[in-house]
Scaffold this motif. Structure first.
Motif, PDB file in Angstrom:
ATOM      1  N   MET A   1      -2.132  -2.966   5.393  1.00 56.85           N
ATOM      2  CA  MET A   1      -2.182  -3.855   4.244  1.00 56.85           C
ATOM      3  C   MET A   1      -2.097  -5.299   4.729  1.00 56.85           C
ATOM      4  N   ARG A   2      -2.896  -6.181   4.139  1.00 57.72           N
ATOM      5  CA  ARG A   2      -2.922  -7.563   4.563  1.00 57.72           C
ATOM      6  C   ARG A   2      -1.611  -8.270   4.243  1.00 57.72           C
ATOM      7  N   ARG A   3      -1.311  -9.285   5.072  1.00 56.80           N
ATOM      8  CA  ARG A   3      -0.047  -9.999   4.889  1.00 56.80           C
ATOM      9  C   ARG A   3       0.005 -10.677   3.529  1.00 56.80           C
ATOM     10  N   SER A   4      -1.129 -11.189   3.056  1.00 56.41           N
ATOM     11  CA  SER A   4      -1.132 -11.854   1.749  1.00 56.41           C
ATOM     12  C   SER A   4      -0.742 -10.886   0.636  1.00 56.41           C
ATOM     13  N   ALA A   5      -1.186  -9.639   0.744  1.00 54.48           N
ATOM     14  CA  ALA A   5      -0.822  -8.636  -0.257  1.00 54.48           C
ATOM     15  C   ALA A   5       0.662  -8.312  -0.172  1.00 54.48           C
ATOM     16  N   LEU A   6       1.182  -8.186   1.044  1.00 55.68           N
ATOM     17  CA  LEU A   6       2.606  -7.919   1.218  1.00 55.68           C
ATOM     18  C   LEU A   6       3.440  -9.055   0.647  1.00 55.68           C
ATOM     19  N   ALA A   7       2.996 -10.283   0.878  1.00 53.54           N
ATOM     20  CA  ALA A   7       3.724 -11.441   0.362  1.00 53.54           C
ATOM     21  C   ALA A   7       3.720 -11.453  -1.166  1.00 53.54           C
ATOM     22  N   SER A   8       2.590 -11.073  -1.760  1.00 53.75           N
ATOM     23  CA  SER A   8       2.507 -11.033  -3.223  1.00 53.75           C
ATOM     24  C   SER A   8       3.444  -9.976  -3.800  1.00 53.75           C
ATOM     25  N   ILE A   9       3.501  -8.819  -3.152  1.00 55.41           N
ATOM     26  CA  ILE A   9       4.396  -7.761  -3.624  1.00 55.41           C
ATOM     27  C   ILE A   9       5.852  -8.201  -3.483  1.00 55.41           C
ATOM     28  N   ALA A  10       6.189  -8.804  -2.340  1.00 55.66           N
ATOM     29  CA  ALA A  10       7.559  -9.280  -2.138  1.00 55.66           C
ATOM     30  C   ALA A  10       7.938 -10.310  -3.201  1.00 55.66           C
ATOM     31  N   SER A  11       7.021 -11.206  -3.519  1.00 53.57           N
ATOM     32  CA  SER A  11       7.292 -12.218  -4.556  1.00 53.57           C
ATOM     33  C   SER A  11       7.505 -11.564  -5.913  1.00 53.57           C
ATOM     34  N   TYR A  12       6.705 -10.553  -6.218  1.00 46.13           N
ATOM     35  CA  TYR A  12       6.872  -9.837  -7.485  1.00 46.13           C
ATOM     36  C   TYR A  12       8.263  -9.217  -7.577  1.00 46.13           C
ATOM     37  N   ILE A  13       8.727  -8.596  -6.497  1.00 44.07           N
ATOM     38  CA  ILE A  13      10.044  -7.960  -6.509  1.00 44.07           C
ATOM     39  C   ILE A  13      11.128  -9.001  -6.770  1.00 44.07           C
ATOM     40  N   VAL A  14      11.062 -10.107  -6.041  1.00 47.68           N
ATOM     41  CA  VAL A  14      12.075 -11.156  -6.176  1.00 47.68           C
ATOM     42  C   VAL A  14      12.063 -11.755  -7.583  1.00 47.68           C
ATOM     43  N   GLU A  15      10.874 -12.004  -8.119  1.00 46.55           N
ATOM     44  CA  GLU A  15      10.761 -12.643  -9.430  1.00 46.55           C
ATOM     45  C   GLU A  15      11.151 -11.724 -10.575  1.00 46.55           C
ATOM     46  N   THR A  16      11.012 -10.413 -10.369  1.00 49.30           N
ATOM     47  CA  THR A  16      11.209  -9.465 -11.469  1.00 49.30           C
ATOM     48  C   THR A  16      12.603  -8.875 -11.504  1.00 49.30           C
ATOM     49  N   ARG A  17      13.293  -8.850 -10.382  1.00 53.27           N
ATOM     50  CA  ARG A  17      14.544  -8.096 -10.320  1.00 53.27           C
ATOM     51  C   ARG A  17      15.649  -8.645 -11.214  1.00 53.27           C
ATOM     52  N   GLY A  18      15.558  -9.902 -11.605  1.00 50.12           N
ATOM     53  CA  GLY A  18      16.560 -10.464 -12.500  1.00 50.12           C
ATOM     54  C   GLY A  18      16.275 -10.222 -13.963  1.00 50.12           C
ATOM     55  N   SER A  19      15.155  -9.584 -14.249  1.00 52.60           N
ATOM     56  CA  SER A  19      14.760  -9.349 -15.639  1.00 52.60           C
ATOM     57  C   SER A  19      15.563  -8.206 -16.248  1.00 52.60           C
ATOM     58  N   VAL A  20      15.773  -8.286 -17.535  1.00 56.76           N
ATOM     59  CA  VAL A  20      16.366  -7.187 -18.294  1.00 56.76           C
ATOM     60  C   VAL A  20      15.237  -6.551 -19.091  1.00 56.76           C
ATOM     61  N   ILE A  21      14.919  -5.315 -18.789  1.00 59.90           N
ATOM     62  CA  ILE A  21      13.798  -4.670 -19.463  1.00 59.90           C
ATOM     63  C   ILE A  21      14.232  -4.180 -20.842  1.00 59.90           C
ATOM     64  N   LEU A 175       8.121  -3.988   3.935  1.00 64.41           N
ATOM     65  CA  LEU A 175       6.934  -3.324   3.394  1.00 64.41           C
ATOM     66  C   LEU A 175       5.937  -3.010   4.506  1.00 64.41           C
ATOM     67  N   ALA A 176       5.795  -3.944   5.439  1.00 62.95           N
ATOM     68  CA  ALA A 176       4.886  -3.707   6.562  1.00 62.95           C
ATOM     69  C   ALA A 176       5.376  -2.550   7.428  1.00 62.95           C
ATOM     70  N   ILE A 177       6.675  -2.524   7.711  1.00 62.80           N
ATOM     71  CA  ILE A 177       7.236  -1.428   8.507  1.00 62.80           C
ATOM     72  C   ILE A 177       7.058  -0.100   7.780  1.00 62.80           C
ATOM     73  N   ALA A 178       7.332  -0.100   6.480  1.00 60.62           N
ATOM     74  CA  ALA A 178       7.206   1.129   5.691  1.00 60.62           C
ATOM     75  C   ALA A 178       5.777   1.666   5.734  1.00 60.62           C
ATOM     76  N   GLY A 179       4.803   0.768   5.618  1.00 55.85           N
ATOM     77  CA  GLY A 179       3.414   1.205   5.634  1.00 55.85           C
ATOM     78  C   GLY A 179       2.986   1.792   6.962  1.00 55.85           C
ATOM     79  N   GLU A 180       3.532   1.253   8.047  1.00 56.45           N
ATOM     80  CA  GLU A 180       3.147   1.719   9.380  1.00 56.45           C
ATOM     81  C   GLU A 180       3.850   3.013   9.780  1.00 56.45           C
ATOM     82  N   THR A 181       5.002   3.304   9.191  1.00 62.25           N
ATOM     83  CA  THR A 181       5.805   4.440   9.646  1.00 62.25           C
ATOM     84  C   THR A 181       5.918   5.552   8.613  1.00 62.25           C
ATOM     85  N   ALA A 182       5.233   5.437   7.495  1.00 62.88           N
ATOM     86  CA  ALA A 182       5.358   6.417   6.413  1.00 62.88           C
ATOM     87  C   ALA A 182       4.828   7.790   6.828  1.00 62.88           C
ATOM     88  N   PRO A 183       5.394   8.869   6.261  1.00 61.58           N
ATOM     89  CA  PRO A 183       4.858  10.213   6.513  1.00 61.58           C
ATOM     90  C   PRO A 183       3.391  10.289   6.107  1.00 61.58           C
TER      91      PRO A 183
END
Length: 252
Positions: A1-21, A175-183
């Motif tokens: 997965m490209r670094r730009s995609a990983l960065a976008s996913i990481a940003s989504y996690i950080v921005e969303t985790r404080g939300s109350v669904i 995320l990069a490590i997970a993608g490279e080492t996943a079953p």
């Protein structure tokens, strides 16, 4: 997965985790939670989950409950064992576009890590939503079939990172490590196109091990970035800055 995609996913996690669904999203998360617990209850006495519980000491000691067993383990051990029970009978939820089972990765990750972090139920529900969104989005974007183990580790990183307050820099690396080492187990029944050629497995789709991979990747990323040195010769990031309260996944 490209670094730009990983960065976008990481940003989504950080921005969303404080939300109350709330509303339909919260209701859906609760349905997924209840459905997964029932699937784990049905499968916890199968031979696979029983074997995992006997071996769970490999993952360290702790006080996090292993569901329906009276056994306690580290957050990592409990997540591994609970995922094995949840996926054992193929009753866990599925997603058509992902062609896999997000619940058996995300929820067994969220509950033990949430307990270790002393997170509220609302925080855990938000982490469940984040884990589902990341895992399903990556799975649905694949050009060839990959069973749940190939993308589940991303979901585990996202869900655990949301609960732990992990920085975007560490999340991106994890995320990069997970993608490279996943079953990477594939079934002969998998629909084409498939790459590499499928092979049989008696451990369903590598789901429990994708949980272990994701949680380990999150910890490893923090440790690796301690050692990461910039061109100017100073540390880029310290693990103490990576998380509000780093969780020791090998012990409560």
């Amino acid at each position: 997965m490209r670094r730009s995609a990983l960065a976008s996913i990481a940003s989504y996690i950080v921005e969303t985790r404080g939300s109350v669904i709330s509303g339909q999203t919260r209701d859906a998360a609760l349905r997924c939670l209840f459905d997964l617990i029932v699937a784990a209850a049905a499968g916890h006495e199968d031979r696979g989950p029983l074997a995992v519980r006997r071996a769970v000491g490999l993952m360290g000691q702790g006080e996090v409950p292993v569901w329906f067993s009276g056994v306690a383990s580290s957050p990592l051990g409990a997540a591994w064992a609970n995922s094995a029970a949840a996926s054992a009978q193929d009753l866990d939820d599925g997603h058509r576009l992902a062609r896999g089972h997000p619940g058996a990765v995300v929820i067994p990750t969220v509950i033990p890590i949430g307990q270790a972090q002393k997170a509220s139920w609302e925080q855990m529900l938000t982490a469940i939503v984040i884990g589902y969104e990341v895992g399903i989005t990556i799975a649905a974007a694949r050009r060839s079939y990959g069973n749940t183990g190939t993308w589940g580790a991303y979901a585990a990183v996202a869900a655990a990172g949301a609960l732990c307050g992990t920085s975007a820099a560490v999340l991106e690396h994890a995320l990069a490590i997970a993608g490279e080492t996943a079953p990477n187990q594939l079934f002969a029944s998998a629909p084409p196109p498939r790459d590499p050629s499928p092979e049989g497995s008696d451990v369903k789709e590598g789901i429990p091990w994708s949980v272990v991979t994701g949680l380990t990747a999150l910890r490893l990323a923090g440790e690796c970035l301690k050692l990461c040195v910039s061109d100017r010769g100073h540390a880029v990031i310290r693990y103490g800055q990576a998380s509000k309260r780093p969780v020791n996944i090998m012990a409560s």
